[in-house]
Scaffold this motif. Structure first.
Motif, PDB file in Angstrom:
ATOM      1  N   LEU A 276       1.282  -0.893   0.026  1.00 23.50           N
ATOM      2  CA  LEU A 276      -0.269   0.066   0.456  1.00 23.50           C
ATOM      3  C   LEU A 276       0.983   1.507  -0.046  1.00 23.50           C
ATOM      4  O   LEU A 276       0.407   2.449  -0.277  1.00 23.50           O
ATOM      5  N   GLN A 277       1.946   1.094   0.115  1.00 32.32           N
ATOM      6  CA  GLN A 277       3.240   1.956   0.731  1.00 32.32           C
ATOM      7  C   GLN A 277       3.665   3.239  -0.751  1.00 32.32           C
ATOM      8  O   GLN A 277       3.534   4.000  -0.569  1.00 32.32           O
ATOM      9  N   SER A 278       3.198   2.003  -1.598  1.00 29.28           N
ATOM     10  CA  SER A 278       3.860   2.556  -2.842  1.00 29.28           C
ATOM     11  C   SER A 278       3.043   2.177  -3.945  1.00 29.28           C
ATOM     12  O   SER A 278       3.466   2.922  -5.058  1.00 29.28           O
ATOM     13  N   ALA A 279       1.703   1.799  -3.453  1.00 29.17           N
ATOM     14  CA  ALA A 279       0.872   1.685  -4.863  1.00 29.17           C
ATOM     15  C   ALA A 279       0.761   2.660  -5.374  1.00 29.17           C
ATOM     16  O   ALA A 279       0.078   3.852  -4.432  1.00 29.17           O
ATOM     17  N   LYS A 280       0.238   3.123  -6.629  1.00 29.79           N
ATOM     18  CA  LYS A 280      -0.771   3.794  -7.425  1.00 29.79           C
ATOM     19  C   LYS A 280      -2.067   3.868  -7.100  1.00 29.79           C
ATOM     20  O   LYS A 280      -2.425   3.066  -6.265  1.00 29.79           O
ATOM     21  N   ALA A 281      -3.072   5.480  -6.758  1.00 29.88           N
ATOM     22  CA  ALA A 281      -4.485   5.247  -6.916  1.00 29.88           C
ATOM     23  C   ALA A 281      -4.852   4.357  -7.386  1.00 29.88           C
ATOM     24  O   ALA A 281      -6.101   3.595  -6.079  1.00 29.88           O
ATOM     25  N   PRO A 282      -5.176   3.720  -8.555  1.00 31.74           N
ATOM     26  CA  PRO A 282      -6.382   2.717  -8.126  1.00 31.74           C
ATOM     27  C   PRO A 282      -6.275   1.462  -7.740  1.00 31.74           C
ATOM     28  O   PRO A 282      -7.023   0.543  -7.212  1.00 31.74           O
ATOM     29  N   GLU A 283      -4.570   0.980  -8.075  1.00 27.86           N
ATOM     30  CA  GLU A 283      -4.086  -0.280  -7.322  1.00 27.86           C
ATOM     31  C   GLU A 283      -3.970  -0.619  -5.713  1.00 27.86           C
ATOM     32  O   GLU A 283      -4.490  -0.963  -4.911  1.00 27.86           O
ATOM     33  N   ALA A 284      -3.208   1.173  -4.677  1.00 30.77           N
ATOM     34  CA  ALA A 284      -4.077   1.392  -3.747  1.00 30.77           C
ATOM     35  C   ALA A 284      -5.389   1.286  -2.875  1.00 30.77           C
ATOM     36  O   ALA A 284      -5.607   0.132  -2.073  1.00 30.77           O
ATOM     37  N   GLN A 285      -6.727   1.668  -3.160  1.00 33.53           N
ATOM     38  CA  GLN A 285      -7.712   1.356  -3.517  1.00 33.53           C
ATOM     39  C   GLN A 285      -7.720  -0.091  -3.149  1.00 33.53           C
ATOM     40  O   GLN A 285      -8.896  -0.362  -2.422  1.00 33.53           O
ATOM     41  N   LYS A 286      -7.662  -1.154  -4.198  1.00 37.68           N
ATOM     42  CA  LYS A 286      -7.704  -1.813  -3.809  1.00 37.68           C
ATOM     43  C   LYS A 286      -7.196  -3.034  -3.163  1.00 37.68           C
ATOM     44  O   LYS A 286      -7.757  -3.590  -2.621  1.00 37.68           O
ATOM     45  N   ILE A 287      -6.129  -2.639  -2.274  1.00 37.48           N
ATOM     46  CA  ILE A 287      -4.993  -3.433  -1.705  1.00 37.48           C
ATOM     47  C   ILE A 287      -6.202  -2.170  -0.010  1.00 37.48           C
ATOM     48  O   ILE A 287      -5.864  -3.093   0.863  1.00 37.48           O
ATOM     49  N   ALA A 288      -6.020  -1.513  -0.274  1.00 35.66           N
ATOM     50  CA  ALA A 288      -6.618  -0.727   1.262  1.00 35.66           C
ATOM     51  C   ALA A 288      -8.150  -1.728   1.838  1.00 35.66           C
ATOM     52  O   ALA A 288      -8.294  -1.951   2.534  1.00 35.66           O
ATOM     53  N   ARG A 289      -8.535  -1.735   0.513  1.00 36.67           N
ATOM     54  CA  ARG A 289     -10.479  -2.717   0.471  1.00 36.67           C
ATOM     55  C   ARG A 289      -9.475  -4.549   0.492  1.00 36.67           C
ATOM     56  O   ARG A 289     -10.363  -4.776   1.695  1.00 36.67           O
ATOM     57  N   ASP A 290      -8.400  -5.100   0.249  1.00 34.77           N
ATOM     58  CA  ASP A 290      -7.982  -6.252   1.056  1.00 34.77           C
ATOM     59  C   ASP A 290      -7.658  -6.073   2.423  1.00 34.77           C
ATOM     60  O   ASP A 290      -8.272  -6.932   3.365  1.00 34.77           O
TER      61      ASP A 290
END
Length: 186
Positions: free
Chosen positions: A39-53
Motif C-alpha cells: 500500500l505504501q508504494s501503490a498508485k491510486a487505483p491499485e492502492a484502493q484495491k489493496i486498501a479494500r483487501d
C-alpha cells in the motif's frame, strides 16, 4: 482397546484441524503486513484495491455473532440510522472488545450523531488495537478538523499518508490545511 485407537485417530485429527483452521494463521497476519507494505508504494487505483483487501481482512472477526453485529452496525450506518448503529456496535464491543472494527464502527456512528468526544474515545481504542488502521486515522483527522484543530488534523493526515500515500481524502486534507498550518509560500 485397538478399536478405540481406530476411532480416536479421526476424532483427534478433526479436533486438531478445527483448532488449527479456526485460528488466524501466521500466514494471514503476514499477508496483512505485506499488503500494508504494498500500500505504501501503490498508485491510486491499485492502492484502493489493496486498501479494500486489508479492510476485508480486518473485518473478519472469526465469530459468527460478531460478524452479524458488525453487518447490522454497518447496515445501520449506511441507512444513516446512527443511534441503531451505536447499539449494534456497542453490543459488538461488549462481545469482542479486542476487535478493532467494532470500535471503529461505533466511532463513525458517534461522529454521525455529533458526539465527537465519544467518537474520539472510540477512535483511540481502535488505534490502540490496530495502530495501522488507516480508516481510524482518517476519522481522527476529520474529527480534529471538525473540532477546528488544524495543526493536529494536518499531523494526522500526514501520518495517514505515511501508511497510505495515495489516500485521496488525506491528500485533499493536507492541501486544504497546508496554508493555515505552514503558511503561504511566496
Amino acid at each position: 482397546m485397538v478399536m478405540l485407537r481406530v476411532h480416536l485417530k479421526p476424532a483427534v485429527a478433526a479436533l486438531v484441524a478445527l483448532l488449527t483452521l479456526g485460528q488466524p494463521s501466521f500466514a494471514e497476519s503476514r499477508d496483512i503486513s505485506e499488503l500494508l507494505s504494498e500500500l505504501q508504494s501503490a498508485k491510486a487505483p491499485e492502492a484502493q484495491k489493496i486498501a479494500r483487501d486489508i479492510e476485508i481482512r480486518w473485518s473478519a472477526s472469526g465469530s459468527a455473532s460478531a460478524n452479524l453485529l458488525l453487518k447490522r452496525g454497518e447496515d445501520a450506518l449506511e441507512a444513516r440510522q446512527f443511534t441503531k448503529a451505536v447499539e449494534h456496535f456497542t453490543a459488538l464491543t461488549d462481545h469482542a472488545p479486542a476487535f478493532a472494527e467494532g470500535w471503529h464502527g461505533r466511532a463513525r456512528a458517534f461522529f454521525g450523531l455529533g458526539e465527537y468526544g465519544l467518537a474520539l474515545a472510540d477512535l483511540r481504542q481502535t488505534l490502540a488495537l490496530n495502530p495501522s488502521h488507516f480508516g481510524a486515522i482518517y476519522g481522527l483527522a476529520a474529527l480534529l478538523e471538525q473540532l477546528e484543530k488544524p495543526e493536529e488534523a494536518y499531523d494526522a493526515y500526514k501520518i495517514l499518508l505515511n501508511l497510505y500515500p495515495a489516500h485521496e481524502k488525506a491528500l485533499e486534507g493536507v492541501s486544504r490545511l497546508e496554508p493555515s498550518v505552514n503558511g503561504v509560500k511566496l
